[in-house]
Design a protein around this motif. Structure first.
Motif, PDB file in Angstrom:
ATOM      1  N   ARG A  18       0.847  -1.045   0.222  1.00  0.00           N
ATOM      2  CA  ARG A  18      -0.035   0.124   0.081  1.00  0.00           C
ATOM      3  C   ARG A  18       0.831   1.291   0.092  1.00  0.00           C
ATOM      4  NH1 ARG A  18      -5.513  -0.673   1.651  1.00  0.00           N
ATOM      5  NH2 ARG A  18      -6.032  -2.888   2.231  1.00  0.00           N
ATOM      6  N   TRP A  39      -6.089   2.610  -1.162  1.00  0.00           N
ATOM      7  CA  TRP A  39      -7.595   2.592  -1.031  1.00  0.00           C
ATOM      8  C   TRP A  39      -8.336   3.551  -1.583  1.00  0.00           C
ATOM      9  CZ3 TRP A  39     -11.445  -0.291  -0.939  1.00  0.00           C
ATOM     10  CH2 TRP A  39     -12.632   0.189  -0.460  1.00  0.00           C
ATOM     11  N   GLU A 188      -8.835   1.219   4.404  1.00  0.00           N
ATOM     12  CA  GLU A 188      -9.844   0.357   4.030  1.00  0.00           C
ATOM     13  C   GLU A 188     -10.492  -0.381   5.060  1.00  0.00           C
ATOM     14  OE1 GLU A 188      -9.903  -3.661   1.501  1.00  0.00           O
ATOM     15  OE2 GLU A 188      -8.709  -2.337   1.124  1.00  0.00           O
ATOM     16  N   THR A 206     -14.872  -4.789  -0.166  1.00  0.00           N
ATOM     17  CA  THR A 206     -13.822  -4.161  -0.496  1.00  0.00           C
ATOM     18  C   THR A 206     -12.589  -4.795  -1.198  1.00  0.00           C
ATOM     19  OG1 THR A 206     -12.630  -4.533   1.655  1.00  0.00           O
ATOM     20  CG2 THR A 206     -14.301  -2.634   1.576  1.00  0.00           C
ATOM     21  N   HIS A 254      -4.490  -0.901  -5.994  1.00  0.00           N
ATOM     22  CA  HIS A 254      -5.268  -1.838  -5.200  1.00  0.00           C
ATOM     23  C   HIS A 254      -5.674  -3.141  -6.337  1.00  0.00           C
ATOM     24  CE1 HIS A 254      -8.499  -3.778  -2.879  1.00  0.00           C
ATOM     25  NE2 HIS A 254      -8.377  -2.880  -1.780  1.00  0.00           N
TER      26      HIS A 254
END
Length: 293
Positions: A18, A39, A188, A206, A254
């Motif tokens: 991330r 996210w 997230e 998600t 993502h």
């Protein structure tokens, strides 16, 4: 394998690289925002009523409303109480009069009592959920009332409902020089956000490519919610930084968004001519086989 099982199987893992950014709130030098760009630049969007498979098997029409929503504080309770007072039996299928009749006591951790919205029966769903065929419309009665009143649904719904699937954590943090600041982390709300039981959800959006089909990145589609979470000046700075990163290209996009994009790229174009079917002499299509349109 049915569609829900296939969707569960297609969910991406919970751990992947991330990108994060950290900045000081322009309106408050004691407030620092730490934001998950992976996210916020994803293409997640709510697919309730369309591609949503629900958190309980066989109950896709309930989405994530299969349980009551816990209130965060008195302000949260009072906001929902005021909104519920606007509902009638014509707009709320499971109409109940009185705060204590549409809420009940439960426990988040098995020990500390906490109030939440009631459920229609012992196994749920939330008392505010209208059936899809209800004359006033299916889905959350509070959400629908907000739209009728011309206000954003976050003004009427419980905090946990309008914040999902964004997770905000706030902690006072001390720097090495002893000064303190409030750190707001935006990320997230994945399966783990629900606690140990999150791993038992039949499906969660998600992580699913089925829900990463939005026309704009999350930081734009959730502008109102993010503004409510960190304030207008901080959101404006967040949006500016997100736009710059989006233009430069993410290092860690993502994986569910990537999977959705790959699926879209490989999907057949319905407008393109079908080259797979044999042609009769003269270039006309052969008659369709029985049962085929």
């Amino acid at each position: 394998m049915d569609a829900a099982a296939a969707a569960r199987q297609a969910e991406v893992g919970l751990d992947f690289p991330r990108e994060w950014i950290e900045f000081t709130d322009p309106s408050d030098d004691q407030h620092v925002i730490r934001a998950d760009l992976t996210w916020l630049l994803s293409r997640w969007t709510c697919v309730f009523g369309s591609a949503c498979h629900g958190i309980i098997a066989g109950r896709a029409e309930e989405g994530c409303c299969s349980h009551g929503a816990f209130f965060t504080d008195a302000d949260d309770e009072n906001r929902v109480k005021s909104a519920a007072a606007k509902l009638t039996p014509q707009t709320w299928q499971h109409y109940r009069r009185g705060f204590k009749n549409y809420t009940e006591m439960d426990s988040v951790d098995g020990e500390k009592p906490a109030r939440r919205t009631a459920t229609q029966h012992e196994d749920g769903p939330c008392v505010f959920l209208n059936d899809a065929d209800f004359p006033a419309g299916g889905g959350c009665a509070l959400h629908a009332q907000a739209l009728r009143d011309g206000v954003h649904p976050l003004a009427y719904k419980p905090d946990v409902c309008w914040q999902l699937p964004v997770r905000r954590e706030q902690d006072w943090t001390k720097r090495p020089d002893g000064t303190k600041f409030l750190l707001s982390t935006l990320t997230e709300f994945d399966r783990r956000g629900w606690g140990p039981g999150g791993h038992d959800l039949d499906w969660w959006c998600t992580s699913s490519p089925d829900a990463h089909v939005g026309g704009e990145p999350l930081f734009q589609s959730y502008a109102a919610e993010l503004t409510a979470l960190i304030g207008p000046e901080a959101y404006a700075e967040l949006a500016r930084l997100c736009e710059r990163r989006f233009a430069a290209g993410l290092v860690a996009p993502h994986p569910a968004t990537l999977a959705a994009q790959r699926a879209e790229e490989t999907a057949p174009d319905p407008a393109a001519p079908d080259r797979a079917k044999p042609k009769k002499r003269g270039g006309r299509e052969p008659a369709s086989p029985p049962g085929e349109a």
